[in-house]
Design an enzyme around this catalytic site. Sequence first.
Site, short mmCIF file in Angstrom:
data_model
loop_
_atom_site.label_atom_id
_atom_site.label_comp_id
_atom_site.label_asym_id
_atom_site.label_seq_id
_atom_site.Cartn_x
_atom_site.Cartn_y
_atom_site.Cartn_z
CD GLU A 58 62.91 -39.07 25.63
OE1 GLU A 58 63.23 -38.41 26.65
OE2 GLU A 58 61.94 -38.79 24.90
CG ASN A 105 69.38 -34.64 16.49
OD1 ASN A 105 68.77 -35.10 17.47
ND2 ASN A 105 69.56 -35.33 15.38
CD GLN A 109 59.70 -37.40 28.40
OE1 GLN A 109 59.34 -37.29 27.24
NE2 GLN A 109 60.94 -37.62 28.72
N GLY A 110 55.93 -35.72 31.44
CA GLY A 110 55.56 -34.32 31.62
C GLY A 110 56.76 -33.45 31.95
C1 LIG Z 1 57.12 -36.14 18.46
C2 LIG Z 1 57.42 -35.41 19.73
C3 LIG Z 1 57.08 -35.98 20.94
C4 LIG Z 1 57.35 -35.30 22.13
N1 LIG Z 1 56.95 -35.87 23.30
C5 LIG Z 1 57.17 -35.22 24.47
C6 LIG Z 1 56.71 -35.79 25.71
O1 LIG Z 1 56.13 -36.87 25.74
N2 LIG Z 1 56.92 -35.10 26.85
C7 LIG Z 1 57.59 -33.91 26.87
O2 LIG Z 1 57.78 -33.36 27.96
N3 LIG Z 1 58.03 -33.33 25.70
C8 LIG Z 1 57.81 -33.96 24.51
N4 LIG Z 1 58.22 -33.38 23.33
C9 LIG Z 1 58.79 -32.04 23.36
C10 LIG Z 1 60.29 -32.01 23.08
O3 LIG Z 1 61.00 -32.51 24.18
C11 LIG Z 1 60.66 -30.55 22.77
O4 LIG Z 1 60.00 -30.19 21.58
C12 LIG Z 1 62.15 -30.38 22.61
O5 LIG Z 1 62.83 -30.58 23.82
C13 LIG Z 1 62.50 -28.97 22.07
O6 LIG Z 1 61.90 -27.98 22.86
P1 LIG Z 1 61.02 -26.84 22.16
O7 LIG Z 1 60.03 -27.48 21.25
O8 LIG Z 1 60.52 -25.94 23.25
O9 LIG Z 1 62.03 -26.04 21.23
P2 LIG Z 1 63.08 -24.93 21.68
O10 LIG Z 1 63.77 -25.35 22.91
O11 LIG Z 1 62.36 -23.62 21.70
O12 LIG Z 1 64.12 -24.97 20.49
C14 LIG Z 1 63.86 -24.32 19.23
C15 LIG Z 1 65.09 -24.49 18.35
O13 LIG Z 1 66.22 -23.84 18.95
C16 LIG Z 1 67.31 -24.74 19.09
N5 LIG Z 1 68.05 -24.46 20.33
C17 LIG Z 1 67.52 -24.22 21.56
N6 LIG Z 1 68.49 -24.04 22.48
C18 LIG Z 1 69.67 -24.19 21.82
C19 LIG Z 1 71.03 -24.14 22.20
N7 LIG Z 1 71.39 -23.90 23.46
N8 LIG Z 1 71.99 -24.34 21.26
C20 LIG Z 1 71.64 -24.59 19.96
N9 LIG Z 1 70.35 -24.66 19.53
C21 LIG Z 1 69.39 -24.45 20.45
C22 LIG Z 1 66.67 -26.11 19.16
O14 LIG Z 1 67.57 -27.12 18.78
C23 LIG Z 1 65.50 -25.96 18.18
O15 LIG Z 1 65.94 -26.16 16.86
C24 LIG Z 1 57.97 -34.03 22.12
C25 LIG Z 1 58.32 -33.46 20.88
C26 LIG Z 1 58.04 -34.12 19.71
C27 LIG Z 1 58.42 -33.46 18.39
#
Ligand SMILES: Cc1cc2nc3c(=O)[nH]c(=O)nc-3n(C[C@H](O)[C@H](O)[C@H](O)COP(=O)(O)OP(=O)(O)OC[C@H]3O[C@@H](n4cnc5c(N)ncnc54)[C@H](O)[C@@H]3O)c2cc1C
Length: 384
Positions: free
Chosen positions: A254, A368, A131-132
């Site tokens: 998902e 979450n 998934q990209g």
């Molecule tokens: C085990 C694992 C597998 C994964 N696999 C994939 C994959 O296969 N493909 C892929 O594309 N991605 C993948 N991911 C990435 C995942 O989708 C992202 O980590 C996730 O969407 C959060 O984005 P971020 O890490 O950039 O954090 P950020 O978006 O920077 O968030 C940082 C913190 O801020 C909080 N936050 C951000 N915006 C808000 C808001 N509006 N209101 C309240 N709180 C907020 C978040 O909840 C979090 O606690 C994976 C992640 C993990 C941990």
Amino acid sequence: MDLTWSAEEDAFRAEARSWLETNLAAWRAELGAEPRSGDTREGFAQHLDWERRLFADRWAVVSWAPEHGGRGASLWEWLLFEEEYYRAGAPPRITQNGIFLLAPSIYEFGTPEQQDGILRRLAGAEDLWCQGWSEPNAGSDLASVTSCAQRVDGGWLLNGQKTWTTRGAFCTHLFGLFRTDPDSARHKGLTYLLVPLDTDGVTVRGFGRLDGDEGFAEVFFDDAFLADDAVPGGVVLGQPEGGWAVAMATAGSERGLTLRSPGRFLATAERLVELCRDRGDDGLRRRAATAWMHADAYQQQTLATVTKLAAGAKAGAEASLTKLWWSELDIELHAIALDLLGPEAELEGPWSKGWQFALSGPIYAGTNEIQRNIAAERLLGLPR
Ligand SMILES: Cc1cc2nc3c(=O)[nH]c(=O)nc-3n(C[C@H](O)[C@H](O)[C@H](O)COP(=O)(O)OP(=O)(O)OC[C@H]3O[C@@H](n4cnc5c(N)ncnc54)[C@H](O)[C@@H]3O)c2cc1C
């Protein structure tokens, strides 16, 4: 809800149970040792062998059409299969991003050529999909993706970077969101593309996780030419510039029904109860009993969801509630197990490994906090 199983459903369960018992024992005996994690290169190869055994006997994707390798089973039967799968202690599905995330969207948005050309190979683990979506500057705020695809003669020119692609280092294909209208903003102008990872100009760089597994990857696109026919039926899923709607359908799979069915947590809850038999005080046993009831409640909730889906409803924003439920339940079950194990929990084992992975549940599939925002705005009608 009708909570009784029919004679056919009971027979289906029995057949699944018997196949799993026989074939898991054979697979493990041939390996000669516990399989390694599917997120390691060696473990991935072991699990691939398992996936192909499932497919050969039509247990890989039971609810799909027979021509795509399934049994045409109902959603109810799929739930029964999942229960039996986890009860038997069968391994996590390394094909899960393909079978549970991409495939439901191919069924919903794909052309017949895409369905026939992609689904069977995906179910048979011939093509392995990752998934990209996430990028260094687009995670929770997925609509801010900047990886782009420019329309050129006979295809698309891709540039940009994806990150956190689970098992990307071992996969053959990627489904991703790309900005195809450079003047567009946010949710508009995005296209859902299907990309073979051996395309010239695509670099997959694997990297390790803190728990030692190595399946994560960053994927770079440097003027990568993606031919229109690089994937059977075409590389665009849905309409060009209509990628957001397709991506949200994938996200619904998902977060909602397919990725984390109740069978997974019912089996963990049963193992937790077993762990209580010779350990723990009344307080810990009470916590374990409560967690077991939470797993059971998650199953009841899923049966209600399937009842609605079987009647033609779409999962929609309620998938966010399901995601909150399973991710927090997984942590609860594992936290109690670690407390029961005491110092033993520090040794590497299924509970400690499961705990580490459970901690990522509130992050992947959309954090979450984001699910709570969705529930607040779209289900409860609260202001942004
Ligand atoms: C085990 C694992 C597998 C994964 N696999 C994939 C994959 O296969 N493909 C892929 O594309 N991605 C993948 N991911 C990435 C995942 O989708 C992202 O980590 C996730 O969407 C959060 O984005 P971020 O890490 O950039 O954090 P950020 O978006 O920077 O968030 C940082 C913190 O801020 C909080 N936050 C951000 N915006 C808000 C808001 N509006 N209101 C309240 N709180 C907020 C978040 O909840 C979090 O606690 C994976 C992640 C993990 C941990």
